[in-house]
Scaffold this active site. Sequence first.
Site, PDB file in Angstrom:
ATOM      1  N   LYS A 107      34.574  50.937 -19.551  1.00 35.16           N
ATOM      2  CA  LYS A 107      35.863  50.234 -19.468  1.00 35.16           C
ATOM      3  C   LYS A 107      36.819  50.804 -20.507  1.00 35.16           C
ATOM      4  O   LYS A 107      36.530  50.790 -21.701  1.00 35.16           O
ATOM      5  CB  LYS A 107      35.649  48.730 -19.698  1.00 35.16           C
ATOM      6  N   ASP A 111      39.909  33.495 -19.410  1.00 35.70           N
ATOM      7  CA  ASP A 111      40.390  34.215 -18.219  1.00 35.70           C
ATOM      8  C   ASP A 111      39.301  34.077 -17.150  1.00 35.70           C
ATOM      9  O   ASP A 111      38.927  35.032 -16.481  1.00 35.70           O
ATOM     10  CB  ASP A 111      40.646  35.685 -18.567  1.00 35.70           C
TER      11      ASP A 111
HETATM   12  P1  ADP Z   1      40.472  43.529 -17.070  1.00 30.81           P
HETATM   13  O1  ADP Z   1      40.197  43.096 -18.465  1.00 30.81           O
HETATM   14  O2  ADP Z   1      41.523  44.580 -17.040  1.00 30.81           O
HETATM   15  O3  ADP Z   1      40.754  42.392 -16.137  1.00 30.81           O
HETATM   16  P2  ADP Z   1      37.748  43.645 -16.073  1.00 30.81           P
HETATM   17  O4  ADP Z   1      36.722  43.712 -17.130  1.00 30.81           O
HETATM   18  O5  ADP Z   1      37.974  42.304 -15.467  1.00 30.81           O
HETATM   19  O6  ADP Z   1      39.143  44.261 -16.574  1.00 30.81           O
HETATM   20  O7  ADP Z   1      37.358  44.691 -14.938  1.00 30.81           O
HETATM   21  C1  ADP Z   1      38.198  44.964 -13.825  1.00 30.81           C
HETATM   22  C2  ADP Z   1      37.344  45.143 -12.584  1.00 30.81           C
HETATM   23  O8  ADP Z   1      36.427  46.231 -12.784  1.00 30.81           O
HETATM   24  C3  ADP Z   1      36.467  43.953 -12.260  1.00 30.81           C
HETATM   25  O9  ADP Z   1      37.149  43.025 -11.449  1.00 30.81           O
HETATM   26  C4  ADP Z   1      35.298  44.575 -11.552  1.00 30.81           C
HETATM   27  O10 ADP Z   1      35.598  44.810 -10.196  1.00 30.81           O
HETATM   28  C5  ADP Z   1      35.164  45.932 -12.221  1.00 30.81           C
HETATM   29  N1  ADP Z   1      34.147  45.899 -13.293  1.00 30.81           N
HETATM   30  C6  ADP Z   1      34.337  45.587 -14.588  1.00 30.81           C
HETATM   31  N2  ADP Z   1      33.197  45.672 -15.293  1.00 30.81           N
HETATM   32  C7  ADP Z   1      32.238  46.047 -14.427  1.00 30.81           C
HETATM   33  C8  ADP Z   1      30.829  46.318 -14.547  1.00 30.81           C
HETATM   34  N3  ADP Z   1      30.181  46.209 -15.702  1.00 30.81           N
HETATM   35  N4  ADP Z   1      30.154  46.689 -13.424  1.00 30.81           N
HETATM   36  C9  ADP Z   1      30.802  46.803 -12.250  1.00 30.81           C
HETATM   37  N5  ADP Z   1      32.121  46.589 -12.060  1.00 30.81           N
HETATM   38  C10 ADP Z   1      32.852  46.213 -13.132  1.00 30.81           C
HETATM   39 MG    MG Z   2      39.502  40.978 -15.519  1.00 27.69          MG
END
Ligand code: ADP
Ligand code: MG
Length: 472
Positions: free
Chosen positions: A121, A226
Site C-alpha cells: 500500500k 472509516d
Molecule cells: P485507502 O486508505 O486509500 O482507502 P485501503 O487500505 O482501503 O486504502 O485499500 C483500498 C483498496 O485496496 C481496498 O478497498 C481493497 O480493495 C484493496 N486492498 C487494500 N489492502 C488489501 C490487501 N491487504 N489485500 C487485498 N486487497 C487490498
Molecule cells: Mg479504504
Amino acid sequence: MFLDMEGFRSLSKDDFRVLTIVEMGMRNHEIVPSKLVHRIASLRYGGTSKVLDNLHLHKLLHHDSSKYDGFRLTDLGYDYLAIKALVNRGVFVSVGNKIGEGKESEIFEVSREDGTVLAMKLHRLGRTSFRAVANQRDYLGHRTSYNWLYLSRLAATKEFAFMKALEEHGFPVPNAVDYNRHCVIMSLVQGYPLAQVKQMQNPEIVFERIIGLLVRLAEHGLIHCDYNEFNIMIDDDEKVTIIDFPQMVSVDHRNAQMYFDRDVECIFKFFHKRFSLSFQESPDDIDGSEVDMDENGRPYFSSIAKGPGFLDKELAASGFARKQIEGGVEKDADSGEESEDGAHSSELNESDISGVDSLHLGEQGWHGSDGSGLEQTLNCDDEKGIVEENQQNSEAGQTNGLETQDVSDKEEDNQTMNSKDIELTKRLKNQNRRVIASMRGGRKSLASRNTYKDKGRRSSHNSKIQKQLSNW
Ligand code: ADP
Ligand code: MG
C-alpha cells in the site's frame, strides 16, 4: 494498471544517492535548489547533472525553474526510494499489478523470492485530497505546500503499527509485514471489499460479526473511524477482514462517541440497503460482548466496558506519542472537526512528525524511541539548534539545507550508504547525543551559547560538517 518499474533496475547507486539527497532537501525546500544538490552530491566531472537528467527522464524528479533552478521528488521518485529500501531488506523482489485504489492510496501486488504474493500500500495523502492537506496547514509551519511527503509517511507508520497491534490481539486484519516511508507491506487478503458483494448466504451473521468487531475494537481502546463497506473485505466463506487503519483514534479522543456512532451507522445503513436487513430488534448477540443497545440494535458507546491494557495505551507505550493515537491521521471524512482547533492541530502534528522520525530510527520496525517523549522533544530542539548553527555559518546566506534528522532518515537506506555516509551519520548522531546530554545536565546546548569563543567553535564545527558533506 501497474507501477512503472521500468527504470528501477537500471538506476545506479549514484542515482539513488541523488534521489535521496532531493528527498532530504525537501525537508526544508519545496523545490530543492540544483546548486544544493550539486554541493551535497559532489560527484565528479559533472556527474550530478547527468544523474539529475536521468532521474528527470525517468520521471522520478520534477524540474522547476520558476523561482530558481531546482527539483522535487515525484510520487514515483518517492515510491522508488521506499521500494529500493524494502527490496534491499529482502521483503520482496518484484512489483506486480495494481489491485486497489483508495481515497489516498494505491495498492499493488508484490512477490517475495519464494513466489508468495503480498500487498503493497502506497499512501498518497495530499495528492488526491487537497482538503486533507489544506486542513493541516498548521502541521508543519513553513512546510505547508510539500507536507504530502510527511503526511503519507505518517499514515504508513500508523497503519503498520495499528495493523500489527490488532493482529497480535487476534483481530482479523492482514499480516503486517514491513514498512518504509509511505509504503506498507502486508499479506494479501483473499476476498473482495464488502461493497462489491451483491449476495450473501448469511448476511445477518456477517452483520453481527462486523458490529461485534467494532465493539471489540472499542473494548480494546480503539475506534476505526472509516468503518464501511470499502474497508471490510469478505471471502468466499464469508470470513471478514478489516483493512485501512491510519485514521484510527483512541476511545479517549474528544470526538470518540461521534466517530463510533458514525462507524455503526455506516454498517447499519449498508446492510439495510444492500441486504434489506431490518433492525427493529436488537441483534441476538454482539460477538460475545455485553453491551447495551438502543431499540434499533445500535450499540451504545458509553456502555462499552474498556478492559485493562488498552491497545491505544499499549501503542502509546511503544513509542507513539499519545496524541498520535488520540488524533489519528485525518482523511477527508473526518477532517472538518479537527481542523477547527488550530492549536491542537499544530501541537499534534509536530509530535506526529517527530514521532515518525524517531520511529524510523528504530531498528526493530515500529518500536522506535524509548517512549520517554523527553528524548523526542530534546531531539527536535537539538536539531533546530544545529540547523540554526549551520545556517548562521553558511556562506552568503546559503544553507547546506541538511538537518541532522535528515541524516538520521537516511539510515533507513543504510544498504545504499557508503562508509563515508555511515561515518557522517555517526558523527552527527554523536553530536546530537552530546547536546542531549548537556541539556539533561542542565547546561546550555552548544547552539544556544552566545560567547565569542563559542562562535568560533561553532564555526569550526560547522566547517567540519561542511567538509564531511563535501566528501560524501
Ligand atoms: P485507502 O486508505 O486509500 O482507502 P485501503 O487500505 O482501503 O486504502 O485499500 C483500498 C483498496 O485496496 C481496498 O478497498 C481493497 O480493495 C484493496 N486492498 C487494500 N489492502 C488489501 C490487501 N491487504 N489485500 C487485498 N486487497 C487490498
Ligand atoms: Mg479504504
